[in-house]
Design a protein around this motif. Structure first.
Motif, PDB file in Angstrom:
ATOM      1  N   LEU A 293       0.823  -1.203   0.000  1.00 58.07           N
ATOM      2  CA  LEU A 293       0.000   0.000   0.000  1.00 58.07           C
ATOM      3  C   LEU A 293       0.859   1.256   0.000  1.00 58.07           C
ATOM      4  O   LEU A 293       1.969   1.262   0.527  1.00 58.07           O
ATOM      5  CB  LEU A 293      -0.916   0.014   1.232  1.00 58.07           C
ATOM      6  N   ARG A 294       0.307   2.324  -0.542  1.00 52.85           N
ATOM      7  CA  ARG A 294       0.988   3.611  -0.546  1.00 52.85           C
ATOM      8  C   ARG A 294       0.997   4.266   0.831  1.00 52.85           C
ATOM      9  O   ARG A 294       1.760   5.203   1.071  1.00 52.85           O
ATOM     10  CB  ARG A 294       0.285   4.574  -1.504  1.00 52.85           C
ATOM     11  N   ALA A 295       0.102   3.830   1.720  1.00 53.05           N
ATOM     12  CA  ALA A 295      -0.081   4.513   2.993  1.00 53.05           C
ATOM     13  C   ALA A 295      -0.566   3.544   4.056  1.00 53.05           C
ATOM     14  O   ALA A 295      -0.974   2.412   3.764  1.00 53.05           O
ATOM     15  CB  ALA A 295      -1.076   5.656   2.831  1.00 53.05           C
ATOM     16  N   ASP A 296      -0.516   4.015   5.298  1.00 52.92           N
ATOM     17  CA  ASP A 296      -1.020   3.239   6.430  1.00 52.92           C
ATOM     18  C   ASP A 296      -2.231   3.895   7.080  1.00 52.92           C
ATOM     19  O   ASP A 296      -2.845   3.309   7.980  1.00 52.92           O
ATOM     20  CB  ASP A 296       0.082   3.077   7.491  1.00 52.92           C
ATOM     21  N   ALA A 297      -2.545   5.112   6.669  1.00 53.01           N
ATOM     22  CA  ALA A 297      -3.646   5.850   7.284  1.00 53.01           C
ATOM     23  C   ALA A 297      -4.261   6.802   6.273  1.00 53.01           C
ATOM     24  O   ALA A 297      -3.562   7.352   5.421  1.00 53.01           O
ATOM     25  CB  ALA A 297      -3.144   6.637   8.503  1.00 53.01           C
ATOM     26  N   VAL A 298      -5.573   6.979   6.377  1.00 52.08           N
ATOM     27  CA  VAL A 298      -6.292   7.877   5.475  1.00 52.08           C
ATOM     28  C   VAL A 298      -7.148   8.823   6.303  1.00 52.08           C
ATOM     29  O   VAL A 298      -7.939   8.386   7.146  1.00 52.08           O
ATOM     30  CB  VAL A 298      -7.197   7.100   4.493  1.00 52.08           C
ATOM     31  N   LEU A 299      -6.977  10.111   6.042  1.00 50.44           N
ATOM     32  CA  LEU A 299      -7.760  11.137   6.720  1.00 50.44           C
ATOM     33  C   LEU A 299      -8.673  11.804   5.694  1.00 50.44           C
ATOM     34  O   LEU A 299      -8.206  12.322   4.680  1.00 50.44           O
ATOM     35  CB  LEU A 299      -6.830  12.180   7.351  1.00 50.44           C
ATOM     36  N   PHE A 300      -9.970  11.789   5.967  1.00 52.35           N
ATOM     37  CA  PHE A 300     -10.951  12.340   5.048  1.00 52.35           C
ATOM     38  C   PHE A 300     -11.468  13.693   5.528  1.00 52.35           C
ATOM     39  O   PHE A 300     -11.728  13.885   6.716  1.00 52.35           O
ATOM     40  CB  PHE A 300     -12.168  11.407   4.928  1.00 52.35           C
ATOM     41  N   ASP A 301     -11.663  14.594   4.589  1.00 50.69           N
ATOM     42  CA  ASP A 301     -12.547  15.720   4.816  1.00 50.69           C
ATOM     43  C   ASP A 301     -13.969  15.142   4.836  1.00 50.69           C
ATOM     44  O   ASP A 301     -14.193  14.011   4.396  1.00 50.69           O
ATOM     45  CB  ASP A 301     -12.372  16.724   3.676  1.00 50.69           C
TER      46      ASP A 301
ATOM     47  N   VAL B  22      -2.945   8.239  15.573  1.00 48.85           N
ATOM     48  CA  VAL B  22      -2.935   6.871  15.045  1.00 48.85           C
ATOM     49  C   VAL B  22      -1.520   6.299  14.960  1.00 48.85           C
ATOM     50  O   VAL B  22      -1.321   5.184  14.472  1.00 48.85           O
ATOM     51  CB  VAL B  22      -3.638   6.803  13.667  1.00 48.85           C
ATOM     52  N   ASN B  23      -0.538   7.093  15.415  1.00 51.51           N
ATOM     53  CA  ASN B  23       0.864   6.652  15.466  1.00 51.51           C
ATOM     54  C   ASN B  23       1.384   6.239  14.091  1.00 51.51           C
ATOM     55  O   ASN B  23       1.991   5.176  13.920  1.00 51.51           O
ATOM     56  CB  ASN B  23       1.026   5.493  16.468  1.00 51.51           C
ATOM     57  N   VAL B  24       1.140   7.112  13.121  1.00 48.46           N
ATOM     58  CA  VAL B  24       1.605   6.876  11.744  1.00 48.46           C
ATOM     59  C   VAL B  24       2.390   8.101  11.288  1.00 48.46           C
ATOM     60  O   VAL B  24       1.959   9.240  11.499  1.00 48.46           O
ATOM     61  CB  VAL B  24       0.419   6.621  10.785  1.00 48.46           C
ATOM     62  N   ASP B  25       3.533   7.892  10.668  1.00 44.29           N
ATOM     63  CA  ASP B  25       4.320   8.995  10.134  1.00 44.29           C
ATOM     64  C   ASP B  25       3.486   9.766   9.108  1.00 44.29           C
ATOM     65  O   ASP B  25       2.795   9.149   8.287  1.00 44.29           O
ATOM     66  CB  ASP B  25       5.580   8.447   9.463  1.00 44.29           C
ATOM     67  N   PRO B  26       3.510  11.104   9.132  1.00 43.59           N
ATOM     68  CA  PRO B  26       2.699  11.870   8.181  1.00 43.59           C
ATOM     69  C   PRO B  26       2.918  11.476   6.720  1.00 43.59           C
ATOM     70  O   PRO B  26       1.971  11.501   5.924  1.00 43.59           O
ATOM     71  CB  PRO B  26       3.139  13.317   8.434  1.00 43.59           C
ATOM     72  N   GLY B  27       4.135  11.087   6.378  1.00 43.71           N
ATOM     73  CA  GLY B  27       4.412  10.691   5.007  1.00 43.71           C
ATOM     74  C   GLY B  27       3.699   9.420   4.586  1.00 43.71           C
ATOM     75  O   GLY B  27       3.569   9.146   3.383  1.00 43.71           O
ATOM     76  N   ARG B  28       3.226   8.654   5.564  1.00 46.73           N
ATOM     77  CA  ARG B  28       2.477   7.427   5.275  1.00 46.73           C
ATOM     78  C   ARG B  28       0.971   7.643   5.467  1.00 46.73           C
ATOM     79  O   ARG B  28       0.201   6.692   5.502  1.00 46.73           O
ATOM     80  CB  ARG B  28       2.957   6.286   6.171  1.00 46.73           C
ATOM     81  N   CYS B  29       0.569   8.920   5.581  1.00 43.22           N
ATOM     82  CA  CYS B  29      -0.847   9.283   5.680  1.00 43.22           C
ATOM     83  C   CYS B  29      -1.303   9.924   4.374  1.00 43.22           C
ATOM     84  O   CYS B  29      -0.520  10.562   3.678  1.00 43.22           O
ATOM     85  CB  CYS B  29      -1.082  10.282   6.821  1.00 43.22           C
TER      86      CYS B  29
END
Length: 232
Positions: free
Chosen positions: A3-11, A171-178
């Protein structure tokens, strides 16, 4: 599966929920309600909020689109006699919780698919946290998010990166992986400033040409996010 990321933040508005079908309708109803039958006052509020009464939609440059609930209240209160800013803000907050929601895609199966990919999920909106939780609860998805914040949750408002960084810490995820997913330049500016990946969606008033300079990809709606997250 990579995956490109470990976390997704939605508007929320214009992203999880289609902006026009939800907030254009609600905006007209609120202006009519606050005008109390005074056509001149209705016109004044519409002009201040940049709302087209004939087309029943907000103009693309309306502050209400990406602004906070407080900023929306300021637009109306400045031309509304007899009501304080705090009173108008309270009216909007409570009325917004009952806005006619139109999901951009069926949210329960979509979010379940993302959760099955072991992604941490969050919502950060410039609406109030009260309204955000009400909307997510009404859609049956409040419990599917690890983080829910509004402009009044103590982290700040977009386009500041602060609430996005608060999410990454939560969520303890680096911003670059969000990934920040949103329909406005406010969303994507905040994402870039936070060092996150950014995805624009076209279920809000902004057009692709506005979002593309700030986005890693622009999608018709959030439904295309799953495929994009999979690195093939």
């Amino acid at each position: 599966m990579t995956l490109r990321a470990d976390a997704v933040l939605f508007d929320k508005d214009g992203t999880l929920f289609d902006f026009g079908a939800t907030w254009d309708v609600w905006g007209g109803e609120m202006i009519t309600f606050l005008a109390e039958g005074d056509a001149e006052l209705e016109q004044a509020m519409a002009a201040s909020a940049r709302y087209d009464l004939a087309a029943k939609r907000f103009h693309p440059d309306s502050l209400v689109i990406a602004g906070t609930n407080r900023e929306a209240a300021e637009c109306l209160a400045r031309v509304l006699p007899g009501r304080s800013l705090d009173e108008v803000e309270e009216i909007l907050m409570r009325a917004a919780a009952d806005a006619p929601l139109s999901q951009a895609v069926p949210l329960v199966p979509f979010l379940a698919q993302l959760a099955a990919m072991d992604l941490a999920l969050g919502v950060m909106t410039n609406d109030t946290e009260y309204a955000a939780r009400a909307h997510l609860q009404n859609a049956g998805v409040e419990g599917m998010f690890d983080f829910i914040a509004g402009f009044d949750s103590g982290f700040g408002a977009k386009p500041s990166p602060d609430p996005l960084l608060a999410y990454a810490i939560s969520v303890n995820v680096d911003p670059g992986r969000c990934v920040m997913v949103g329909d406005s330049t406010h969303d994507l500016m905040a994402g870039r400033a936070a060092g996150m990946q950014t995805v624009g969606v076209l279920t809000g008033p902004a057009e692709a040409v506005e979002l593309e300079p700030l986005a890693d990809i622009v999608l018709p709606d959030i439904g295309g996010l799953t495929d994009w997250l999979l690195m093939r």
